[in-house]
Scaffold this motif. Structure first.
Motif, PDB file in Angstrom:
ATOM      1  N   GLY A  17     -11.648 -54.923  28.230  1.00 43.19           N
ATOM      2  CA  GLY A  17     -10.897 -55.592  27.172  1.00 43.19           C
ATOM      3  C   GLY A  17     -11.409 -55.256  25.788  1.00 43.19           C
ATOM      4  N   ALA A  18     -12.707 -55.347  25.590  1.00 42.47           N
ATOM      5  CA  ALA A  18     -13.302 -55.060  24.280  1.00 42.47           C
ATOM      6  C   ALA A  18     -13.155 -53.581  23.920  1.00 42.47           C
ATOM      7  CB  ALA A  18     -14.769 -55.460  24.258  1.00 42.47           C
ATOM      8  N   ASP A  19     -13.375 -52.720  24.890  1.00 44.61           N
ATOM      9  CA  ASP A  19     -13.291 -51.281  24.613  1.00 44.61           C
ATOM     10  C   ASP A  19     -11.881 -50.862  24.218  1.00 44.61           C
ATOM     11  OD1 ASP A  19     -15.978 -50.788  25.039  1.00 44.61           O
ATOM     12  OD2 ASP A  19     -15.716 -50.164  27.114  1.00 44.61           O
ATOM     13  N   GLU A  39      -4.178 -50.513  42.273  1.00 44.67           N
ATOM     14  CA  GLU A  39      -4.548 -49.317  43.030  1.00 44.67           C
ATOM     15  C   GLU A  39      -5.624 -48.517  42.305  1.00 44.67           C
ATOM     16  OE1 GLU A  39      -1.271 -50.047  42.207  1.00 44.67           O
ATOM     17  OE2 GLU A  39      -0.749 -50.909  44.161  1.00 44.67           O
ATOM     18  N   SER A  40      -5.469 -48.358  41.003  1.00 47.63           N
ATOM     19  CA  SER A  40      -6.463 -47.621  40.219  1.00 47.63           C
ATOM     20  C   SER A  40      -7.801 -48.348  40.216  1.00 47.63           C
ATOM     21  CB  SER A  40      -5.988 -47.430  38.775  1.00 47.63           C
ATOM     22  OG  SER A  40      -4.873 -46.576  38.734  1.00 47.63           O
ATOM     23  N   LYS A  41      -7.759 -49.667  40.080  1.00 50.37           N
ATOM     24  CA  LYS A  41      -8.996 -50.457  40.115  1.00 50.37           C
ATOM     25  C   LYS A  41      -9.681 -50.280  41.464  1.00 50.37           C
ATOM     26  CE  LYS A  41      -9.757 -54.582  41.348  1.00 50.37           C
ATOM     27  NZ  LYS A  41      -9.888 -55.934  41.742  1.00 50.37           N
ATOM     28  N   ALA A  86     -13.312 -58.550  43.134  1.00 45.54           N
ATOM     29  CA  ALA A  86     -12.650 -59.807  43.486  1.00 45.54           C
ATOM     30  C   ALA A  86     -11.608 -60.252  42.454  1.00 45.54           C
ATOM     31  CB  ALA A  86     -13.694 -60.908  43.666  1.00 45.54           C
ATOM     32  N   LEU A  87     -11.672 -59.680  41.265  1.00 45.05           N
ATOM     33  CA  LEU A  87     -10.714 -60.039  40.210  1.00 45.05           C
ATOM     34  C   LEU A  87      -9.435 -59.212  40.330  1.00 45.05           C
ATOM     35  CD1 LEU A  87     -12.810 -60.142  36.910  1.00 45.05           C
ATOM     36  CD2 LEU A  87     -11.718 -62.061  38.046  1.00 45.05           C
ATOM     37  N   LEU A  92      -9.021 -58.040  34.256  1.00 46.26           N
ATOM     38  CA  LEU A  92     -10.173 -57.301  33.722  1.00 46.26           C
ATOM     39  C   LEU A  92     -10.219 -57.236  32.195  1.00 46.26           C
ATOM     40  CD1 LEU A  92     -10.637 -54.412  36.297  1.00 46.26           C
ATOM     41  CD2 LEU A  92     -12.140 -56.356  35.877  1.00 46.26           C
ATOM     42  N   PRO A  93      -9.102 -57.036  31.516  1.00 49.40           N
ATOM     43  CA  PRO A  93      -9.191 -56.992  30.051  1.00 49.40           C
ATOM     44  C   PRO A  93      -9.510 -58.336  29.402  1.00 49.40           C
ATOM     45  CG  PRO A  93      -7.195 -55.894  30.820  1.00 49.40           C
ATOM     46  CD  PRO A  93      -7.778 -56.614  31.991  1.00 49.40           C
TER      47      PRO A  93
END
Length: 120
Positions: A17-19, A39-41, A86-87, A92-93
């Protein structure tokens, strides 16, 4: 090298998120403008786990003076990887995964014991 690669990928995921939002950085081209898909995660998590496993396979070759610290760091990043896995990808962001201090201390203690057992 594989351990360092795993550490970088975990840090990039936990700071997604920060990036992307604040710093305009994108370390994962597969995230695209729509964000990281489930899928990417999952592919990234699989890749991180492979890197961690490859690193673990050679930890017995480390000198005892470095072994506990490297095992502890690896265990910490494995815990972060499990928490990230697990998220949902869409979270994630907005959520930075971290490990509590008591959990870190437990990982360090366990790593110290593991490193000493490997000397026998």
């Amino acid at each position: 090298r594989r351990l360092g690669a795993a550490f970088q990928k975990v840090n990039f995921l936990r700071d997604l998120g920060a990036d992307t939002g604040q710093l305009g950085r994108s370390y994962f081209p597969q995230a695209g403008s729509a964000g990281l898909s489930a899928e990417s995660k999952d592919e990234l998590i699989t890749d991180i786990r492979a890197d961690l496993a490859a690193a673990r396979a050679v930890m017995d070759q480390l000198p005892l003076t470095a072994r506990a610290g490297v095992i502890a760091a690896t265990d910490l990043f494995e815990a972060l990887t499990n928490d990230i896995a697990a998220l949902p990808a869409r979270a994630l962001p907005t959520k930075r995964v971290s490990v509590s201090i008591p959990r870190k201390l437990a990982l360090l203690l366990r790593a110290t014991v593991k490193s000493l057992r490997r000397t026998r």
